[in-house]
Design an enzyme around this catalytic site. Structure first.
Site, short mmCIF file in Angstrom:
data_model
loop_
_atom_site.label_atom_id
_atom_site.label_comp_id
_atom_site.label_asym_id
_atom_site.label_seq_id
_atom_site.Cartn_x
_atom_site.Cartn_y
_atom_site.Cartn_z
N LEU A 141 6.30 -1.52 0.18
CA LEU A 141 7.02 -2.30 1.18
C LEU A 141 6.08 -3.25 1.90
CD1 LEU A 141 9.29 0.37 2.90
CD2 LEU A 141 9.68 -0.89 0.78
N ARG A 142 6.56 -4.46 2.12
CA ARG A 142 5.88 -5.38 3.02
C ARG A 142 6.60 -5.30 4.36
NH1 ARG A 142 7.32 -10.72 0.27
NH2 ARG A 142 9.21 -9.47 -0.07
N ARG A 179 -0.64 -2.18 14.67
CA ARG A 179 -1.75 -1.38 14.18
C ARG A 179 -2.81 -2.27 13.51
NH1 ARG A 179 1.39 2.92 10.58
NH2 ARG A 179 2.64 1.04 10.23
N GLU A 208 5.44 3.71 -2.31
CA GLU A 208 6.18 2.56 -1.79
C GLU A 208 5.30 1.31 -1.85
OE1 GLU A 208 5.33 0.96 1.14
OE2 GLU A 208 3.79 2.32 1.88
N THR A 260 0.03 8.72 6.57
CA THR A 260 -1.28 9.16 6.06
C THR A 260 -2.34 8.24 6.66
OG1 THR A 260 -0.90 7.85 4.06
CG2 THR A 260 -0.46 10.21 3.93
N ASN A 305 -2.65 -2.74 -3.15
CA ASN A 305 -2.98 -3.18 -1.79
C ASN A 305 -4.42 -3.66 -1.69
OD1 ASN A 305 -0.50 -2.92 -0.63
ND2 ASN A 305 -1.03 -1.22 0.72
N CYS A 364 -1.33 -0.40 6.53
CA CYS A 364 -1.56 -0.13 5.11
C CYS A 364 -2.84 -0.74 4.57
CB CYS A 364 -0.37 -0.64 4.30
SG CYS A 364 1.16 0.28 4.57
N THR A 388 1.29 7.03 0.90
CA THR A 388 0.09 6.61 0.16
C THR A 388 -0.98 7.68 0.31
OG1 THR A 388 0.64 4.32 0.67
CG2 THR A 388 -1.58 4.76 -0.13
#
Length: 440
Positions: free
Chosen positions: A154-155, A335, A152, A86, A212, A264, A122
């Site tokens: 997740l790191r 990214r 999620e 996303t 986040n 993220c 997300t």
């Protein structure tokens, strides 16, 4: 259980492998045929500690396989995880949920029996309701298809650990069937004592963005304090230790540096800010925009420190090595990488830039081909007049400066992550500067 994972990227691959590790039969779906072939051969296309071994084990056992055929996954599984990307929308503020709805439009027409669709991507608040309406309209099973949102947390660099041993599971459900499916698929994790929060979908959707965004605020806050330390001659490392001992605050995530990046945090902060604006929460918008502005300023702050550290010498024409291309250690993801942003700023300032990274060189070359790259650390440092630590890989913290010969006299090391012990470098002849630690 028989499980499908739609979308095999930084989220989907670790999730599929972890579901197999928990004892489920798993089929992963992706549109990239080459990636699917590599995954079926047990080859991991992304770097994530522990993931190659997990992938190889379960593809070899037959418990985990991959396909490009979503109809095959629909026929096979009773529970379908949606883990597609996303990215940020064209407006630069909202999530682009196109891949989510695209996956649903492909999957739903093949759902001809009761099953559960579990969203992990997300998304913007309200997406679960829209997905539910779409899937129940398109699926032959209609209302017998239940939609749950299970965000999620997740790191990157810890994805396997965070999937198998998360600190919490959140499930946004609308009926008992959805809660039952979540508890069944995560039974092994829940039995180990991991807490589960069963909420309405809107709460689950906002919880991910809130988590986040809070981390983004925390990083931006400590970077703002680091700027104050720079001007006052104070030591940010000591301030972090002082603040971190307070149980109300904690040191986790409070690492001064050149800002947050990756797939993220930047988009989640932007999208959460957009949600706050849409909801009319003006004070929240102002706070979040301030965090964004601080994060966006970090490349300029680092360039200022570098210029100051060089003294009379000029940036233009200097031989510069940037240590790190990934946005954080233990991942190959570049990214929105602050390290690459800084490398590019140095290049545009006229420096001769070489970038080193233990895992991310190939991805960085695609994103910024104008820069030079190497995976050989001694070669990267040989002849460098300026070395910039931009990603805090353990390899850099553990390096022996005495063994890294070949730097010119008066070579400068600028630690933009404030993670190195500067004394061994100084003993080896380097001039060292660290963000938020003037003259130390």
């Amino acid at each position: 259980m028989r499980v499908s994972v739609i979308g095999c990227g930084h989220l989907g691959i670790p999730h599929a492998a972890a579901m197999a590790e928990l004892g489920h039969e798993v089929i992963g779906v992706d549109v990239d045929r080459d990636k699917v072939a590599r995954l079926n051969a047990g080859e991991c296309p992304i770097y994530e500690p522990g993931l190659p071994e997990l992938l190889a084990t379960h593809t070899a056992s037959g418990r985990l396989r991959f396909t490009t055929d979503i109809a095959e996954a629909a026929a096979f599984a009773e529970l379908h995880f949606i883990g597609v990307g996303t990215p940020i929308d064209a407006d630069g503020r909202s999530y682009d949920n196109g891949q989510v709805f695209g996956a649903i439009r492909q999957l739903a027409p093949h759902l001809d029996r009761p099953c559960t669709v579990i969203g992990k991507s997300t998304v913007t608040v309200g997406t679960t309701a829209e997905v539910t309406a779409l899937v129940q309209r398109l699926a032959p099973a209609g209302g017998d298809v239940t939609v749950v949102w299970n965000p999620e947390f997740l790191r990157e660099g810890h994805a396997v650990e965070d999937t198998l041993r998360p600190d919490r599971i959140i499930a946004g459900v609308v009926n008992a069937e959805g809660e039952k499916a979540i508890r069944a698929v995560y039974a092994g994790i829940l039995d180990a004592g991991v807490p589960i929060f069963v909420t309405d979908p809107a709460t689950a959707e906002l919880a991910k963005g809130a988590a986040n965004t809070f981390l983004g605020l925390k990083i931006s806050y400590i970077n703002g304090v680091a700027d104050m330390c720079e001007k006052a001659g104070a030591d940010i490392a000591e301030i972090v230790e002082i603040l971190g001992i307070d149980p109300r605050i904690g040191a986790g995530g409070m690492q001064p540096g050149i800002g947050y990046g990756g797939g993220c945090l930047p988009k989640d902060v932007r999208a959460f800010t957009a949600s706050a604006k849409q909801l009319g929460a003006t004070t929240a918008v102002n706070l979040l925009l301030a965090a964004e502005r601080i994060n966006e300023s970090r490349t300029g702050v680092a360039m200022g420190l570098i210029t100051e550290a060089l003294g009379e010498r000029k940036l233009r024409g200097s031989r510069v090595t940037v240590l790190g291309a990934a946005f954080k250690p233990n991942t190959s993801d570049v990214r929105e990488s602050p390290a690459l942003a800084l490398a590019l700023a140095l290049y545009r300032a006229g420096c001769v830039v070489t970038v080193h990274d233990p895992q991310a060189v190939a991805n960085a070359m695609v994103r910024n081909p104008e820069l030079d790259y190497t995976a050989d650390l001694p070669a990267a440092l040989d002849g460098a007049e300026l070395v910039v630590l931009a990603t805090e890989w353990p390899e850099y913290q553990q390096a022996d400066p005495q063994a890294l010969v070949g730097h010119p006299a008066n070579a400068v090391l600028v630690d933009c992550r404030t993670t190195l012990n500067p004394e061994p470098w100084r003993a080896a002849g380097w001039t060292v500067r660290q963000l938020g630690r003037p003259g130390k």
